[in-house]
Scaffold this motif. Structure first.
Motif, PDB file in Angstrom:
ATOM      1  N   LEU A   1       6.752   5.593  -8.683  1.00 14.96           N
ATOM      2  CA  LEU A   1       7.486   4.428  -9.194  1.00 14.96           C
ATOM      3  C   LEU A   1       8.865   4.837  -9.704  1.00 14.96           C
ATOM      4  CD1 LEU A   1       7.278   1.394  -9.707  1.00 14.96           C
ATOM      5  CD2 LEU A   1       6.393   1.924 -11.994  1.00 14.96           C
ATOM      6  N   GLN A   2       8.887   5.947 -10.441  1.00 15.49           N
ATOM      7  CA  GLN A   2      10.166   6.426 -10.968  1.00 15.49           C
ATOM      8  C   GLN A   2      11.129   6.743  -9.827  1.00 15.49           C
ATOM      9  OE1 GLN A   2       8.824   9.729 -13.277  1.00 15.49           O
ATOM     10  NE2 GLN A   2       7.941   8.411 -14.876  1.00 15.49           N
ATOM     11  N   ALA A   3      10.623   7.394  -8.801  1.00 13.94           N
ATOM     12  CA  ALA A   3      11.455   7.761  -7.661  1.00 13.94           C
ATOM     13  C   ALA A   3      12.002   6.515  -6.971  1.00 13.94           C
ATOM     14  CB  ALA A   3      10.662   8.614  -6.676  1.00 13.94           C
ATOM     15  N   SER A   4      11.122   5.507  -6.797  1.00 15.70           N
ATOM     16  CA  SER A   4      11.555   4.268  -6.153  1.00 15.70           C
ATOM     17  C   SER A   4      12.676   3.617  -6.943  1.00 15.70           C
ATOM     18  CB  SER A   4      10.396   3.277  -6.042  1.00 15.70           C
ATOM     19  OG  SER A   4       9.414   3.785  -5.194  1.00 15.70           O
ATOM     20  N   ASN A   5      12.479   3.528  -8.242  1.00 17.17           N
ATOM     21  CA  ASN A   5      13.503   2.895  -9.082  1.00 17.17           C
ATOM     22  C   ASN A   5      14.816   3.664  -9.047  1.00 17.17           C
ATOM     23  OD1 ASN A   5      11.872   0.798  -9.813  1.00 17.17           O
ATOM     24  ND2 ASN A   5      11.065   1.825 -11.640  1.00 17.17           N
ATOM     25  N   ALA A   6      14.727   4.969  -8.906  1.00 12.47           N
ATOM     26  CA  ALA A   6      15.938   5.791  -8.912  1.00 12.47           C
ATOM     27  C   ALA A   6      16.589   5.845  -7.529  1.00 12.47           C
ATOM     28  CB  ALA A   6      15.592   7.208  -9.377  1.00 12.47           C
ATOM     29  N   GLY A   7      15.895   5.326  -6.505  1.00 11.27           N
ATOM     30  CA  GLY A   7      16.453   5.372  -5.160  1.00 11.27           C
ATOM     31  C   GLY A   7      16.450   6.763  -4.558  1.00 11.27           C
TER      32      GLY A   7
ATOM     33  N   ASN B   1      13.659  -3.565   1.740  1.00 12.30           N
ATOM     34  CA  ASN B   1      13.387  -2.725   0.570  1.00 12.30           C
ATOM     35  C   ASN B   1      13.783  -1.279   0.802  1.00 12.30           C
ATOM     36  OD1 ASN B   1      10.291  -4.224  -0.610  1.00 12.30           O
ATOM     37  ND2 ASN B   1      12.418  -4.628  -1.104  1.00 12.30           N
ATOM     38  N   LEU B   2      13.790  -0.869   2.039  1.00 13.91           N
ATOM     39  CA  LEU B   2      13.971   0.548   2.351  1.00 13.91           C
ATOM     40  C   LEU B   2      15.292   1.071   1.787  1.00 13.91           C
ATOM     41  CD1 LEU B   2      12.859   3.004   3.990  1.00 13.91           C
ATOM     42  CD2 LEU B   2      14.287   2.208   5.873  1.00 13.91           C
ATOM     43  N   ASP B   3      16.350   0.237   1.899  1.00 14.82           N
ATOM     44  CA  ASP B   3      17.658   0.661   1.398  1.00 14.82           C
ATOM     45  C   ASP B   3      17.614   0.963  -0.096  1.00 14.82           C
ATOM     46  OD1 ASP B   3      17.071  -2.068   1.311  1.00 14.82           O
ATOM     47  OD2 ASP B   3      19.153  -2.591   0.899  1.00 14.82           O
ATOM     48  N   LEU B   4      16.791   0.188  -0.831  1.00 14.88           N
ATOM     49  CA  LEU B   4      16.669   0.426  -2.273  1.00 14.88           C
ATOM     50  C   LEU B   4      15.995   1.769  -2.530  1.00 14.88           C
ATOM     51  CD1 LEU B   4      15.447  -3.080  -3.456  1.00 14.88           C
ATOM     52  CD2 LEU B   4      17.640  -2.015  -4.022  1.00 14.88           C
ATOM     53  N   ILE B   5      14.892   2.002  -1.811  1.00 18.57           N
ATOM     54  CA  ILE B   5      14.132   3.231  -2.039  1.00 18.57           C
ATOM     55  C   ILE B   5      14.924   4.451  -1.586  1.00 18.57           C
ATOM     56  CG2 ILE B   5      12.034   4.444  -1.283  1.00 18.57           C
ATOM     57  CD1 ILE B   5      10.545   1.877  -1.671  1.00 18.57           C
TER      58      ILE B   5
ATOM     59  N   VAL C   1       0.819  -1.212   0.000  1.00 19.73           N
ATOM     60  CA  VAL C   1       0.000   0.000   0.000  1.00 19.73           C
ATOM     61  C   VAL C   1       0.857   1.268   0.000  1.00 19.73           C
ATOM     62  CG1 VAL C   1      -1.981  -1.082   1.108  1.00 19.73           C
ATOM     63  CG2 VAL C   1      -0.249   0.002   2.513  1.00 19.73           C
ATOM     64  N   GLY C   2       2.161   1.145   0.286  1.00 19.45           N
ATOM     65  CA  GLY C   2       3.029   2.322   0.242  1.00 19.45           C
ATOM     66  C   GLY C   2       3.694   2.657   1.558  1.00 19.45           C
ATOM     67  N   LYS C   3       3.878   1.657   2.424  1.00 19.58           N
ATOM     68  CA  LYS C   3       4.520   1.911   3.716  1.00 19.58           C
ATOM     69  C   LYS C   3       5.963   2.382   3.539  1.00 19.58           C
ATOM     70  CE  LYS C   3       3.776  -2.154   5.364  1.00 19.58           C
ATOM     71  NZ  LYS C   3       2.771  -2.597   4.391  1.00 19.58           N
ATOM     72  N   THR C   4       6.728   1.632   2.736  1.00 16.99           N
ATOM     73  CA  THR C   4       8.141   1.964   2.608  1.00 16.99           C
ATOM     74  C   THR C   4       8.318   3.298   1.883  1.00 16.99           C
ATOM     75  OG1 THR C   4       8.694  -0.371   2.664  1.00 16.99           O
ATOM     76  CG2 THR C   4      10.368   1.099   1.802  1.00 16.99           C
ATOM     77  N   THR C   5       7.516   3.531   0.855  1.00 11.74           N
ATOM     78  CA  THR C   5       7.542   4.821   0.162  1.00 11.74           C
ATOM     79  C   THR C   5       7.246   5.955   1.139  1.00 11.74           C
ATOM     80  OG1 THR C   5       6.811   3.774  -1.875  1.00 11.74           O
ATOM     81  CG2 THR C   5       6.432   6.152  -1.684  1.00 11.74           C
TER      82      THR C   5
END
Lengths: 249, 274
Positions: free
Chosen positions: B222-228, B50-54, B19-23
């Motif tokens: 999504l773009q932000a997540s992928n870019a870290g 996952n947090l380290d990736l984001i 749902v977007g917790k890590t984001t």
């Protein structure tokens, strides 16, 4: 309220038109609900009571409710009772809650037999100390001062349950007594869990998944009927069936 | 003399996954640090980190939260300093252990140590209601409950709110309960209007807690997540702006909710995108 027919006399002119009209009307009549068949204690009680309200009750018509007596198979002497009432300046006009024998005896004494009518206020004639007043149940109260969330279960053992908040879908509240929800009921509520049929469920917003009173339950796959869904209401047992009634219309 | 900090532990939780917790954790922690508050964000999702990736620090993870709990590493060794904000630190989860690594005592000791040096401790909870999620919320002072506008997410959030009220340390100690805030993510006004999604009013009525932010559905997340890079750092993104508003409200500012209406898309926007 007692429904009555009465005859209204029209003008004294006998040459034209009908002599009377038949109309219906309803009156509020005081009811003398007898809790004892002992005329002496009834007399004492009446004297005391009427002394306080003498002018108010002067020549007032009374209905005598003998349900309490007929249920217990106690007899009443209606002619003596009528005499007694008239001696106190009140007028016995009818009887209710009488069994067949009592009805016959009441008619003989010049009283009408009334059926139906809901009790609003009672003039209770203090009985000789024979029976304690009927108490439906007596429970302690458990108060939950936060909402009951999905997955939570609350049980009020030997107690009424008061929830100061909503009961979410997937939550369950159970009480041996009644359940009062100051919020929405969206989950399950089970009152009278140990079998008390006089218990009820009250909620400010009724949208339950399931309600149960003394083991009589109902599941709601769909909404409740529009007349009650989402409204303040109560759930209780009437003739072994769950009944739903809005509150505060 | 040691400076006395009034640090706050914030859990970001939801019950439901995806749902977007890590984001939200990444953006909230970054947003607080951007305003000068010394902040650490902890990944409680042991085994599925996952947090380290984001946060864009996955290649710098040497020690993790579980190492610190087991006293195999010091906090100083495990904390990763954010590249963009020197007030922001990340405490990553272990990818190789499982949730049994958490103990109340161990987590409590680390929390106490963090309280000494940080203003805000943001706990990114795993999905579900098992040990990892319970540990993430146990020491919380405030909770951000992340909910999508759909019935199953709302139901799971309700469940988590019940656990916050019953199983947290504050509940066990009988002190003032955890302060709960509702964050609605992936909100799509057009789909609310067409009845596909629950409306804000529906969700608030069902959950009955204070709404602190509505994050609109946007590709930029999504773009932000992928870019870290946490989306809050993207000023051009409506989701980023909505997270900035959320931080302002969290810190006590009054801000009206934005991005709640269906956007009338002009021809240029249709061609070039929002």
């Amino acid at each position: 309220m007692q429904e009555d027919l009465f005859i209204e006399e029209t003008s004294a002119d006998t040459t034209q038109g009908p002599a009377f009209e038949l109309k219906g009307s309803s009156f509020t009549l005081p009811i003398l609900r007898l809790l004892s068949s002992d005329l002496a204690s009834i007399e004492r009680g009446l004297s005391d009571h009427l002394a306080k309200n003498a002018s108010f009750f002067e020549n007032a018509p009374f209905v005598v409710d003998v349900e309490h007596l007929s249920e217990r198979g106690w007899d009443v002497d209606f002619s003596l009772l009528c005499e007694l009432m008239r001696s106190k300046n009140i007028v016995p006009v009818g009887v209710r809650g009488a069994n067949q024998e009592q009805q016959a005896s009441a008619i003989n004494a010049g009283m009408a037999v009334l059926t139906g009518g809901a009790l609003q206020s009672l003039t209770v004639c203090e009985p000789a100390p024979l029976l304690p007043p009927t108490i439906s149940y007596q429970f302690a109260t458990k108060v939950i001062d936060q909402p009951v969330r999905s997955g939570q279960q609350i049980y009020a053992r030997d107690a009424d349950l008061v929830i100061l908040g909503s009961v979410s879908g997937g939550a369950e509240v159970i009480a041996d007594g009644s359940i009062h929800i100051y919020g929405a009921l969206r989950g399950r509520a089970l009152a009278g869990a140990s079998g008390s049929e006089n218990t009820r469920i009250f909620a400010q917003i009724l949208e339950p998944e399931l309600v149960s009173v003394a083991g009589n339950y109902q599941i709601f796959e769909e909404r409740l009927p529009e007349s009650i869904h989402g409204k303040a209401g109560q759930v209780y047992l009437f003739e072994n069936k769950l009944s739903f009634l809005p509150i505060g219309r | 003399m040691k400076e006395i900090r009034l640090s706050k532990v914030i859990v970001v939780t939801s019950g439901k996954g995806g749902v977007g917790k890590t984001t939200t954790s990444a953006s909230v922690a970054t947003g607080l640090a951007m305003l000068g508050h010394k902040t650490v964000v902890i990944d409680f999702d042991v085994g599925l980190r996952n947090l380290d990736l984001i946060m864009g620090c996955e290649r710098r993870v040497v020690y993790d939260f579980v190492n610190v709990i087991n006293e195999e590493a010091s906090l100083k060794q495990a904390l990763i300093k954010d590249k963009a904000h020197d007030q922001l630190f990340i405490l990553p989860a272990s990818q190789t252990r499982d949730k049994d690594a958490f103990t109340k005592e161990g987590v409590g000791r680390v929390m106490n140590e963090l309280r000494d040096s940080f203003d805000y401790i943001v706990c990114d909870s795993p999905a579900g209601i098992e040990k990892g999620a319970i540990m993430a919320l146990y020491y919380a002072d405030e909770a951000l409950v992340v909910t999508n506008p759909e019935v199953s997410s709302v139901r799971d959030s309700d469940r988590i709110l019940g656990i916050l009220a019953a199983k947290s340390k504050r509940a066990e100690d009988g002190v003032e309960p955890i302060k709960e805030h509702l964050v609605i993510t992936r909100y799509a006004p057009a789909r609310v209007e067409s009845g596909e999604m629950l409306s804000l009013e529906d969700i608030q009525e069902l959950l009955g807690i204070n709404l602190i932010g509505v994050i609109p559905e946007s590709e930029s997340v999504l773009q932000a997540s992928n870019a870290g890079v946490p989306v809050i750092r993207d000023d051009t993104s409506i989701s980023g702006q909505a997270y900035q508003d959320l931080i302002a409200r969290f810190l006590g500012e009054e801000k009206p909710m934005r991005f709640l209406d269906v956007e009338k898309r002009g021809i240029l926007k249709r061609i070039f995108g929002a």
